[in-house]
Design a protein around this motif. Structure first.
Motif, PDB file in Angstrom:
ATOM      1  N   MET A  75      -6.538   7.725   1.154  1.00  0.00           N
ATOM      2  CA  MET A  75      -7.238   8.314   0.015  1.00  0.00           C
ATOM      3  C   MET A  75      -7.378   7.314  -1.130  1.00  0.00           C
ATOM      4  SD  MET A  75      -5.604  12.153   0.073  1.00  0.00           S
ATOM      5  CE  MET A  75      -6.796  12.755  -1.107  1.00  0.00           C
ATOM      6  N   GLY A  76      -7.593   6.056  -0.769  1.00  0.00           N
ATOM      7  CA  GLY A  76      -7.840   5.055  -1.792  1.00  0.00           C
ATOM      8  C   GLY A  76      -6.613   4.384  -2.362  1.00  0.00           C
ATOM      9  N   PHE A  77      -5.460   4.487  -1.681  1.00  0.00           N
ATOM     10  CA  PHE A  77      -4.234   3.844  -2.168  1.00  0.00           C
ATOM     11  C   PHE A  77      -4.465   2.331  -2.239  1.00  0.00           C
ATOM     12  CE2 PHE A  77       0.267   2.412  -1.668  1.00  0.00           C
ATOM     13  CZ  PHE A  77       0.787   3.105  -2.748  1.00  0.00           C
ATOM     14  N   PRO A  78      -4.119   1.700  -3.377  1.00  0.00           N
ATOM     15  CA  PRO A  78      -4.505   0.297  -3.582  1.00  0.00           C
ATOM     16  C   PRO A  78      -3.679  -0.740  -2.826  1.00  0.00           C
ATOM     17  CG  PRO A  78      -3.291   1.120  -5.477  1.00  0.00           C
ATOM     18  CD  PRO A  78      -3.499   2.289  -4.574  1.00  0.00           C
ATOM     19  N   VAL A  79      -2.598  -0.331  -2.146  1.00  0.00           N
ATOM     20  CA  VAL A  79      -1.747  -1.276  -1.424  1.00  0.00           C
ATOM     21  C   VAL A  79      -1.973  -1.097   0.077  1.00  0.00           C
ATOM     22  CG1 VAL A  79       0.606  -2.058  -0.988  1.00  0.00           C
ATOM     23  CG2 VAL A  79      -0.022  -1.217  -3.262  1.00  0.00           C
ATOM     24  N   THR A  80      -2.258  -2.182   0.778  1.00  0.00           N
ATOM     25  CA  THR A  80      -2.562  -2.100   2.213  1.00  0.00           C
ATOM     26  C   THR A  80      -1.809  -3.193   2.988  1.00  0.00           C
ATOM     27  OG1 THR A  80      -4.484  -3.547   1.917  1.00  0.00           O
ATOM     28  CG2 THR A  80      -4.876  -1.170   1.798  1.00  0.00           C
ATOM     29  N   GLY A  81      -1.972  -3.184   4.327  1.00  0.00           N
ATOM     30  CA  GLY A  81      -1.414  -4.229   5.176  1.00  0.00           C
ATOM     31  C   GLY A  81       0.099  -4.312   5.116  1.00  0.00           C
ATOM     32  N   GLN A  82       0.637  -5.528   5.140  1.00  0.00           N
ATOM     33  CA  GLN A  82       2.087  -5.713   5.132  1.00  0.00           C
ATOM     34  C   GLN A  82       2.706  -5.241   3.825  1.00  0.00           C
ATOM     35  OE1 GLN A  82       3.841  -6.405   7.703  1.00  0.00           O
ATOM     36  NE2 GLN A  82       5.818  -6.425   6.650  1.00  0.00           N
ATOM     37  N   ASP A  83       1.984  -5.347   2.713  1.00  0.00           N
ATOM     38  CA  ASP A  83       2.495  -4.831   1.439  1.00  0.00           C
ATOM     39  C   ASP A  83       2.703  -3.322   1.515  1.00  0.00           C
ATOM     40  OD1 ASP A  83       2.573  -7.303   0.305  1.00  0.00           O
ATOM     41  OD2 ASP A  83       0.762  -7.074  -0.904  1.00  0.00           O
ATOM     42  N   TYR A  84       1.824  -2.625   2.236  1.00  0.00           N
ATOM     43  CA  TYR A  84       1.971  -1.174   2.428  1.00  0.00           C
ATOM     44  C   TYR A  84       3.273  -0.889   3.189  1.00  0.00           C
ATOM     45  CZ  TYR A  84       1.131   3.548   4.236  1.00  0.00           C
ATOM     46  OH  TYR A  84       1.256   4.872   4.564  1.00  0.00           O
ATOM     47  N   ASN A  85       3.552  -1.674   4.218  1.00  0.00           N
ATOM     48  CA  ASN A  85       4.798  -1.515   4.971  1.00  0.00           C
ATOM     49  C   ASN A  85       6.016  -1.699   4.066  1.00  0.00           C
ATOM     50  OD1 ASN A  85       3.173  -1.237   7.190  1.00  0.00           O
ATOM     51  ND2 ASN A  85       4.156  -2.830   8.419  1.00  0.00           N
ATOM     52  N   LEU A  86       5.953  -2.685   3.183  1.00  0.00           N
ATOM     53  CA  LEU A  86       7.073  -2.954   2.280  1.00  0.00           C
ATOM     54  C   LEU A  86       7.259  -1.840   1.263  1.00  0.00           C
ATOM     55  CD1 LEU A  86       6.524  -6.777   1.680  1.00  0.00           C
ATOM     56  CD2 LEU A  86       8.330  -5.702   3.053  1.00  0.00           C
ATOM     57  N   VAL A  87       6.161  -1.291   0.756  1.00  0.00           N
ATOM     58  CA  VAL A  87       6.250  -0.155  -0.179  1.00  0.00           C
ATOM     59  C   VAL A  87       6.870   1.043   0.531  1.00  0.00           C
ATOM     60  CG1 VAL A  87       4.885   1.543  -1.461  1.00  0.00           C
ATOM     61  CG2 VAL A  87       4.389  -0.895  -1.699  1.00  0.00           C
ATOM     62  N   ALA A 132       0.829   3.713 -11.746  1.00  0.00           N
ATOM     63  CA  ALA A 132       1.089   2.366 -11.223  1.00  0.00           C
ATOM     64  C   ALA A 132      -0.205   1.765 -10.675  1.00  0.00           C
ATOM     65  CB  ALA A 132       2.145   2.431 -10.130  1.00  0.00           C
ATOM     66  N   ASN A 133      -0.287   0.445 -10.714  1.00  0.00           N
ATOM     67  CA  ASN A 133      -1.503  -0.202 -10.204  1.00  0.00           C
ATOM     68  C   ASN A 133      -1.226  -1.537  -9.515  1.00  0.00           C
ATOM     69  OD1 ASN A 133      -0.915  -1.837 -12.396  1.00  0.00           O
ATOM     70  ND2 ASN A 133      -2.552  -0.989 -13.673  1.00  0.00           N
ATOM     71  N   SER A 134       0.056  -1.800  -9.168  1.00  0.00           N
ATOM     72  CA  SER A 134       0.377  -3.066  -8.513  1.00  0.00           C
ATOM     73  C   SER A 134       1.421  -2.835  -7.426  1.00  0.00           C
ATOM     74  CB  SER A 134       0.929  -4.072  -9.526  1.00  0.00           C
ATOM     75  OG  SER A 134       2.192  -3.646 -10.014  1.00  0.00           O
ATOM     76  N   PHE A 135       1.509  -3.785  -6.511  1.00  0.00           N
ATOM     77  CA  PHE A 135       2.509  -3.707  -5.436  1.00  0.00           C
ATOM     78  C   PHE A 135       3.919  -3.609  -6.016  1.00  0.00           C
ATOM     79  CE2 PHE A 135       5.628  -6.448  -3.256  1.00  0.00           C
ATOM     80  CZ  PHE A 135       5.888  -5.656  -2.144  1.00  0.00           C
ATOM     81  N   GLN A 136       4.207  -4.427  -7.033  1.00  0.00           N
ATOM     82  CA  GLN A 136       5.553  -4.449  -7.609  1.00  0.00           C
ATOM     83  C   GLN A 136       5.926  -3.087  -8.209  1.00  0.00           C
ATOM     84  OE1 GLN A 136       3.167  -6.664  -8.141  1.00  0.00           O
ATOM     85  NE2 GLN A 136       3.988  -8.675  -7.532  1.00  0.00           N
ATOM     86  N   ALA A 137       4.982  -2.458  -8.900  1.00  0.00           N
ATOM     87  CA  ALA A 137       5.253  -1.162  -9.523  1.00  0.00           C
ATOM     88  C   ALA A 137       5.494  -0.087  -8.462  1.00  0.00           C
ATOM     89  CB  ALA A 137       4.085  -0.762 -10.422  1.00  0.00           C
ATOM     90  N   PHE A 138       4.660  -0.055  -7.428  1.00  0.00           N
ATOM     91  CA  PHE A 138       4.834   0.941  -6.378  1.00  0.00           C
ATOM     92  C   PHE A 138       6.145   0.722  -5.622  1.00  0.00           C
ATOM     93  CE2 PHE A 138       0.121   1.498  -6.680  1.00  0.00           C
ATOM     94  CZ  PHE A 138       0.137   2.865  -6.909  1.00  0.00           C
TER      95      PHE A 138
END
Length: 495
Positions: A75-87, A132-138
């Motif tokens: 649904m438009g989540f801004p984090v994808t790929g390996q960063d998504y796995n880490l989140v 939130a709008n960044s990988f670090q924040a999420f």
């Protein structure tokens, strides 16, 4: 009761080793009081009217919040790929870091109140996801969310074991664990509705977090106000009903709550081979669960469906999970079995994964969907593990310790699980699915082994009791009186 005798009994108790027993011991003493089965039935129904709806709502909220990332991912989540796995992994890292501290704190405080505060806190954290709008924040928010949610299962299991007999616990745990499946249905339809929003004001995933955060805060307030902490101080019971509630569980030798942390019980837990088999069984369940929780919608979408179709078509797996939890919970109480239901629930999942591998690229969407639905059956295995911990563990510190270990390795399993579906294996994720088949096959072996060990221990325990009866000239009534005397002494199953 004669006041002189009561004073004498209290003095005797104060000078006894049993004085370090449960909070319940101070209310009911060492001598059992009898209540009719009809009275106990009405009391159980009264407990069900309060405890079951609140614990179910808490678990519903927790799992909906835990899986919010799965809905956000399409649904438009801004984090994808390996960063998504880490989140996704961050939630479980927070869970692990805070599990033992939160269990220790919970032992010192009122369980219902502590749980309520944590739910309100994670509601606030969920609301922050919308900003939130960044990988670090999420990553940071998911880490904190895991910390807040780490207390849920140990506290709910403790409350169920305090209020219900062993042959009632599997069903009552199943009642709240059923929410795991129902959240998939509810969340899927909510996400489906939100998917029609065109994103003119904000991204669709932010609406998910606004809704779930607000719901969590409401549920936290309800829990804080109305979830009873133990039979000793349950707000909805009269003094007589509190005593009767404790007497209902006296024979189970499980005890209630004790605010003293007992190191010897922790050591006993760590040296018990069954502890590590439970830990292993938990991991073998949650490695597959960790992958499927966050990738199930992606897998179904890759069968060839649109995002909206995926949200609706994923919901029947939740119904399969809910049905499996109820059936296995009922069976485990009815037959006095804990490990056989784990085996029964795992077999359909193995078939489902095999179908998804075997029919990959066949174009037969119906078969692939059917396979994905069968996977929902193994959702009941963790519920049975919870019931095992509740009914097979005595000693309050020991019970909290094994629950904490279970939840820590629940997280370890889920962390590993987030990595079994790798981006380079998309869209079929065949290596991940094959890994699930291997792990669940091992689960069947571990469950069978644990059952064999318990059967042998029960035979040995009965032999010891017979030996004691011969040595001391005791009758069955004498053995029962000794059990009643020790019921709330906060002793473990080995003491």
């Amino acid at each position: 009761m004669d006041s002189e005798k009561e004073t004498s009994s209290c003095e005797e108790l104060a000078n006894s080793p049993l004085f370090e027993g449960d909070e319940a011991l101070r209310l009911v003493g060492t001598q059992a009081q009898k209540f009719s089965e009809e009275y106990n039935r009405r009391l159980r129904n009264k407990l069900d009217m309060v405890i079951i709806p609140i614990t179910a709502t808490v678990y519903f909220t927790q799992f909906l919040d835990k899986t919010s990332l799965n809905y956000a991912s399409i649904m438009g989540f801004p984090v994808t790929g390996q960063d998504y796995n880490l989140v996704s992994m961050a939630f479980y890292l927070g869970f692990i870091v805070w599990e033992f501290p939160t269990v220790y704190i919970a032992q010192k405080l009122r369980l219902g109140k502590y749980l309520g505060v944590n739910i309100i806190m994670w509601g606030v954290v969920l609301l922050c996801h919308a900003f939130a709008n960044s990988f670090q924040a999420f990553f940071a928010l998911r880490f904190i969310l895991g910390m807040c949610e780490s207390c849920v299962a140990p506290i709910l299991i403790s409350i169920i074991s305090m209020f219900y007999r062993k042959n009632e616990q599997g069903t009552r745990i199943a009642y709240f664990y059923t929410m795991l499946g129902l959240t998939q249905v509810f969340g899927g339809f909510i996400a489906y509705g939100i998917s029609f929003y065109n994103g003119g004001v904000m991204a669709p995933y932010k609406i998910v977090y606004y809704l779930l955060g607000s719901l969590a805060i409401i549920v936290g307030i309800i829990t804080l106000l109305w979830l009873p902490d133990s039979p000793v101080n349950a707000w909805m019971l009269t003094k007589e009903e509190r005593i009767a509630s404790l007497e209902r569980v006296r024979d189970d030798q499980g005890g209630t709550e004790n605010r003293k942390f007992k190191k010897e019980q922790v050591i006993e837990t760590l040296l018990d081979v069954r502890t590590w088999l439970i830990v292993l069984a938990t991991m073998l369940t949650d490695i597959p669960s960790g992958g499927l929780t966050n990738f199930s919608d992606i897998i179904i979408k890759n069968f060839g469906y649109t995002t909206r179709q995926t949200l609706i078509l994923a919901t029947p797996a939740g119904l399969v999970s809910a049905i499996s939890v109820v059936v296995c919970g009922y069976y485990s109480d009815k037959k006095g079995e804990r490990m056989l239901p784990v085996i029964y629930a795992t077999l359909p999942t193995l078939l489902g994964v095999a179908l998804m591998i075997g029919f990959n690229n066949s174009g037969q969407k119906g078969v692939l969907l059917f396979g994905s639905y069968l996977i929902g059956s193994f959702g009941s295995t963790l519920s049975i593990i919870y019931a095992y911990n509740a009914s097979n563990t005595s000693g309050y510190t020991k019970k909290l310790t094994i629950n904490a270990l279970t939840m820590i390795f629940f997280c370890v399993g889920n962390i590993i699980g987030t990595e079994i579906f790798q981006p380079q294996d998309a869209p079929a994720y065949i290596p991940g699915k094959a890994a699930i088949m291997v792990l669940l096959s091992m689960q069947i072996g571990v469950a069978y082994l644990l059952r064999r060990i318990n059967v042998k221990l029960n035979i040995k325990r009965r032999a010891v009791i017979e030996e004691i009866k011969r040595e001391k000239g005791w009758t069955d009534d004498d053995v029962q009186k000794e059990k009643e005397r020790r019921a709330f002494a906060d002793m473990t199953d080995k003491q």
